[in-house]
Scaffold this motif. Sequence first.
Motif, PDB file in Angstrom:
ATOM      1  N   ILE A  39       0.835  -1.205   0.000  1.00 30.51           N
ATOM      2  CA  ILE A  39       0.000   0.000   0.000  1.00 30.51           C
ATOM      3  C   ILE A  39       0.869   1.253   0.000  1.00 30.51           C
ATOM      4  N   TYR A  40       1.678   1.432   1.024  1.00 33.09           N
ATOM      5  CA  TYR A  40       2.587   2.582   1.068  1.00 33.09           C
ATOM      6  C   TYR A  40       3.946   2.136   0.534  1.00 33.09           C
ATOM      7  N   GLU A  42       5.591   3.115  -2.538  1.00 31.14           N
ATOM      8  CA  GLU A  42       6.428   4.030  -3.308  1.00 31.14           C
ATOM      9  C   GLU A  42       6.921   5.172  -2.421  1.00 31.14           C
ATOM     10  N   VAL A  43       8.074   5.718  -2.774  1.00 29.83           N
ATOM     11  CA  VAL A  43       8.653   6.806  -1.990  1.00 29.83           C
ATOM     12  C   VAL A  43       7.676   7.968  -1.845  1.00 29.83           C
ATOM     13  N   SER A  44       6.987   8.311  -2.914  1.00 26.19           N
ATOM     14  CA  SER A  44       6.060   9.449  -2.894  1.00 26.19           C
ATOM     15  C   SER A  44       4.837   9.202  -2.012  1.00 26.19           C
ATOM     16  N   GLU A  45       4.570   7.953  -1.689  1.00 25.57           N
ATOM     17  CA  GLU A  45       3.399   7.599  -0.883  1.00 25.57           C
ATOM     18  C   GLU A  45       3.726   7.481   0.599  1.00 25.57           C
ATOM     19  N   TYR A  55       8.855   9.668   5.148  1.00 24.11           N
ATOM     20  CA  TYR A  55       9.613   8.680   5.926  1.00 24.11           C
ATOM     21  C   TYR A  55      10.249   7.679   4.977  1.00 24.11           C
ATOM     22  N   SER A  56      11.326   7.051   5.444  1.00 24.65           N
ATOM     23  CA  SER A  56      12.099   6.133   4.619  1.00 24.65           C
ATOM     24  C   SER A  56      11.485   4.739   4.633  1.00 24.65           C
ATOM     25  N   ASP A  57      12.029   3.856   3.778  1.00 19.90           N
ATOM     26  CA  ASP A  57      11.518   2.487   3.783  1.00 19.90           C
ATOM     27  C   ASP A  57      11.901   1.745   5.055  1.00 19.90           C
ATOM     28  N   GLU A  58      12.806   2.340   5.864  1.00 20.58           N
ATOM     29  CA  GLU A  58      13.091   1.789   7.196  1.00 20.58           C
ATOM     30  C   GLU A  58      12.205   2.439   8.261  1.00 20.58           C
ATOM     31  N   LYS A  59      11.236   3.231   7.801  1.00 18.08           N
ATOM     32  CA  LYS A  59      10.252   3.900   8.658  1.00 18.08           C
ATOM     33  C   LYS A  59      10.866   4.961   9.566  1.00 18.08           C
TER      34      LYS A  59
END
Length: 244
Positions: A39-40, A42-45, A55-59
């Motif tokens: 769901i979330y 992509e970077v833009s999402e 926030y980063s993919d590491e939250k």
Amino acid sequence: MATFRLWLCTLLLILLSGPSLAQPDFSFSTAKKHLERSIYKEVSERTSFYCGCSYSDEKQVDAASCGYEPRKNAKRGSRIEWEHIVPASRFGKDRVCWSEGHEACVTSKGKTYKGRRCCGKVDAEFRAMEADLHNLVPAVGELNGDRSNFRISSLEGEPRAYGACDFEIDFTAKVMEPQEGIRGDIARAYLYMNATYNMPLTDEERDMYLNWNEMDPPSDWELERNQRILFIQNNANPLIAPGS
């Protein structure tokens, strides 16, 4: 507006009087994985719900992206957590497993427990509500903690305590006021939980959420998110996309 509100009230009545909508068949733990991966994704999402912080993919929260400043807990404010818009206590507190426990809710040392932990173990409908993706959003950890299970309403003249983040709390009254741009999202989550699980709303709440739903219609992202949840969970929020 009056015609639209009548239509929406009729829709809610149909949902409540008809068969139950599809519900998650996965756990809260699995729901969090769906949120992160599908769901979330992509970077833009990757923006927090209450403040719009990137926030980063590491939250890890980028506080500078939204002007967020920690009120008290900078460590928790540095990370993203998954927030129930409608708190778990709101849909769980009236369940027997929450208030009284269950014979199966006993630790290996023989200590009994109740509340959310017990309901998550023995109550299938509670597990579905807890894992429902329509009610889960990414939030800055400190805001998730400060919001707690406070009710949502409007506040008069409440000072901001989180920098530029428009997130206001009255800790004495246990009330949180969200920014205007997400009030419709919140309204549709509450109305959805009411319609899907028959979670009670007061007349005052229903009127407020119906008004917020009108004043803040679904954004393109909310429509896309709804479709992604439909693909994973096999149900859409009809308040976001009527007829879906």
